[in-house]
Design an enzyme around this catalytic site. Structure first.
Site, PDB file in Angstrom:
ATOM      1  N   GLY A  22       0.653  -1.343   0.130  1.00  0.00           N
ATOM      2  CA  GLY A  22      -0.280  -0.402  -0.173  1.00  0.00           C
ATOM      3  C   GLY A  22       0.539   0.824   0.414  1.00  0.00           C
ATOM      4  N   ALA A  23       0.496   2.325   0.546  1.00  0.00           N
ATOM      5  CA  ALA A  23       0.747   4.079   0.159  1.00  0.00           C
ATOM      6  C   ALA A  23       1.799   3.763  -1.454  1.00  0.00           C
ATOM      7  CB  ALA A  23       1.541   4.066   1.454  1.00  0.00           C
ATOM      8  N   HIS A  28       2.517   5.057  -5.101  1.00  0.00           N
ATOM      9  CA  HIS A  28       2.463   5.834  -5.656  1.00  0.00           C
ATOM     10  C   HIS A  28       3.255   5.752  -6.988  1.00  0.00           C
ATOM     11  CE1 HIS A  28       7.024   3.589  -5.872  1.00  0.00           C
ATOM     12  NE2 HIS A  28       6.713   4.043  -4.224  1.00  0.00           N
ATOM     13  N   HIS A  47       4.469   2.326  -7.992  1.00  0.00           N
ATOM     14  CA  HIS A  47       3.779   0.640  -8.217  1.00  0.00           C
ATOM     15  C   HIS A  47       2.432   0.962  -9.550  1.00  0.00           C
ATOM     16  CE1 HIS A  47       3.930   1.492  -3.486  1.00  0.00           C
ATOM     17  NE2 HIS A  47       4.428   0.095  -3.450  1.00  0.00           N
ATOM     18  N   GLN A  61       7.659  -9.258   7.889  1.00  0.00           N
ATOM     19  CA  GLN A  61       8.449  -9.294   7.302  1.00  0.00           C
ATOM     20  C   GLN A  61       9.577  -7.220   8.132  1.00  0.00           C
ATOM     21  OE1 GLN A  61       6.931  -8.057   3.521  1.00  0.00           O
ATOM     22  NE2 GLN A  61       8.045  -6.975   3.025  1.00  0.00           N
ATOM     23  N   GLY A 112       9.324  -4.155  -8.521  1.00  0.00           N
ATOM     24  CA  GLY A 112       9.847  -2.992  -9.145  1.00  0.00           C
ATOM     25  C   GLY A 112      11.983  -2.528  -8.490  1.00  0.00           C
ATOM     26  N   LYS A 156      14.384  -0.906  -7.398  1.00  0.00           N
ATOM     27  CA  LYS A 156      13.971  -0.251  -6.458  1.00  0.00           C
ATOM     28  C   LYS A 156      14.697  -0.756  -4.822  1.00  0.00           C
ATOM     29  CE  LYS A 156      13.339   2.965  -2.668  1.00  0.00           C
ATOM     30  NZ  LYS A 156      12.754   2.529  -1.741  1.00  0.00           N
ATOM     31  N   GLN A 182      15.433  -7.898  -2.957  1.00  0.00           N
ATOM     32  CA  GLN A 182      14.335  -8.235  -2.786  1.00  0.00           C
ATOM     33  C   GLN A 182      14.297  -9.244  -4.027  1.00  0.00           C
ATOM     34  OE1 GLN A 182      10.468  -6.750  -0.600  1.00  0.00           O
ATOM     35  NE2 GLN A 182      10.255  -5.971  -2.049  1.00  0.00           N
ATOM     36  N   MET A 189      11.431   7.064  -5.942  1.00  0.00           N
ATOM     37  CA  MET A 189       9.938   6.995  -4.853  1.00  0.00           C
ATOM     38  C   MET A 189      10.003   5.559  -4.020  1.00  0.00           C
ATOM     39  SD  MET A 189       7.456   8.307  -7.564  1.00  0.00           S
ATOM     40  CE  MET A 189       7.416   9.173  -8.901  1.00  0.00           C
TER      41      MET A 189
HETATM   42  O1  PAF Z   1       8.129  -4.486  -2.246  1.00  0.00           O
HETATM   43  C1  PAF Z   1       7.138  -4.776  -0.853  1.00  0.00           C
HETATM   44  O2  PAF Z   1       6.053  -4.002  -0.884  1.00  0.00           O
HETATM   45  C2  PAF Z   1       7.276  -5.585  -0.114  1.00  0.00           C
HETATM   46  O3  PAF Z   1       8.482  -6.372   0.240  1.00  0.00           O
HETATM   47  C3  PAF Z   1       6.085  -7.359  -1.262  1.00  0.00           C
HETATM   48  C4  PAF Z   1       7.058  -7.799  -2.019  1.00  0.00           C
HETATM   49  C5  PAF Z   1       4.841  -6.511  -1.055  1.00  0.00           C
HETATM   50  C6  PAF Z   1       6.419  -8.482   0.088  1.00  0.00           C
HETATM   51  O4  PAF Z   1       5.116  -7.890   1.260  1.00  0.00           O
END
Ligand code: PAF
Length: 279
Positions: A31-32, A34, A37, A61, A148, A150, A154, A185
């Protein structure tokens, strides 16, 4: 846009789409939202019959409880943006839906990816990311997953998890979307005050400094100068590193050939910013 809150429902709807030969693109988020996304949603829409976005602030996480408490929640605005982008489905599960009481979380073998950079400074973070992305991929069963760049590390972690689980899903890592002044962003940018927003530019400036100054040979001097650029500007630096862009192995001596990526994570007051640049 349909909003779905339950795993069995989303599985049922998407399985039906797939059996009708439709392709599904998936953008997982916390969420949040921008423009970064939304660019992933747009990319998915241009390449698939159906686009699913998930919004779930995943507690496993967050290695720091205060960070979780402070994570921005802007669900009404998020829904408006997704509607505008003509996203087909928003998956919006509750914590109880994603984490069934009594269920043991899986452990993932992430090798050295878990011990360096974000893995080192946020212990347990990538296990949490893998747990939730694994659950989301099972529920959505997409053809393509959009992430993304950024969150460079991950992306590599999720790629490794997907390979270990033999997911038949294509991972597309999309370029970082930046503000006009090149700040990457991020959902956390909402928390920056006016002065912090100006100071936040030092991150990309530092990465560009590394890109312009790097030469074959030892890299300790350039890394420490880059760290100083940030500390002099009020940052508490977790890391300023240079790594192999393919494996993320940290590099102290550059042969001048290997493709590299520079990565930074640093705190401006209590806001942790990360960014990276391919060199
Ligand atoms: O990058 C994120 O927003 C989070 O780490 C993800 C991939 C949605 C997992 O919660």
């Amino acid at each position: 846009m349909i909003i779905i809150k339950h795993i069995d429902k989303i599985e049922e709807i998407l399985a039906q789409k797939k059996s009708n030969g439709k392709t599904i693109g998936f953008v997982p988020t916390m969420g949040a939202l921008h423009a970064g996304h939304i660019s992933l949603i747009e990319k998915s829409k241009s390449e698939n019959d159906f686009t699913v976005c998930s919004i779930f602030v995943n507690p496993t996480q967050f290695n720091n409880a205060i960070d979780l408490q402070k994570y921005p929640i802007t669900i009404e605005k998020d829904i408006d943006q997704l509607e505008l982008a003509v996203c087909d489905i928003l998956f919006l599960p509750s914590t109880a839906e994603m984490y069934v009481e009594g269920e043991k979380n899986e452990h993932y073998n992430l090798g050295m990816l878990e011990t360096i950079l974000e893995g080192k400074y946020r212990p347990g973070h990538f296990q949490g990311v893998c747990i939730i992305v694994d659950k989301l991929l099972k529920a959505v069963n997409p053809n393509t997953l959009y992430l993304g760049e950024k969150d460079y590390q991950q992306c590599m972690v999720i790629k490794k998890m997907m390979a270990s689980k033999n997911y038949d899903v294509v991972l597309k890592v999309c370029e970082t979307v930046r503000e006009n002044d090149e700040l990457a962003m991020s959902s956390r940018n909402i928390r920056l005050n006016k002065n912090e927003r100006i100071a936040a530019l030092k991150i990309i400036e530092t990465l560009k400094f590394i890109k312009s100054e790097i030469k074959p040979g030892k890299l300790d001097k350039i890394k420490s100068t880059a760290t100083n650029l940030l500390t002099e500007n009020g940052y508490k630096v977790d890391y300023t590193e240079i790594a192999d862009a393919e494996t993320l192995e940290l590099i102290d001596y550059w042969d001048g050939d290997k493709k590299l990526v520079a990565l930074v994570a640093a705190y401006l007051n209590d806001i942790r910013l990360i960014d990276n640049l391919i060199l």
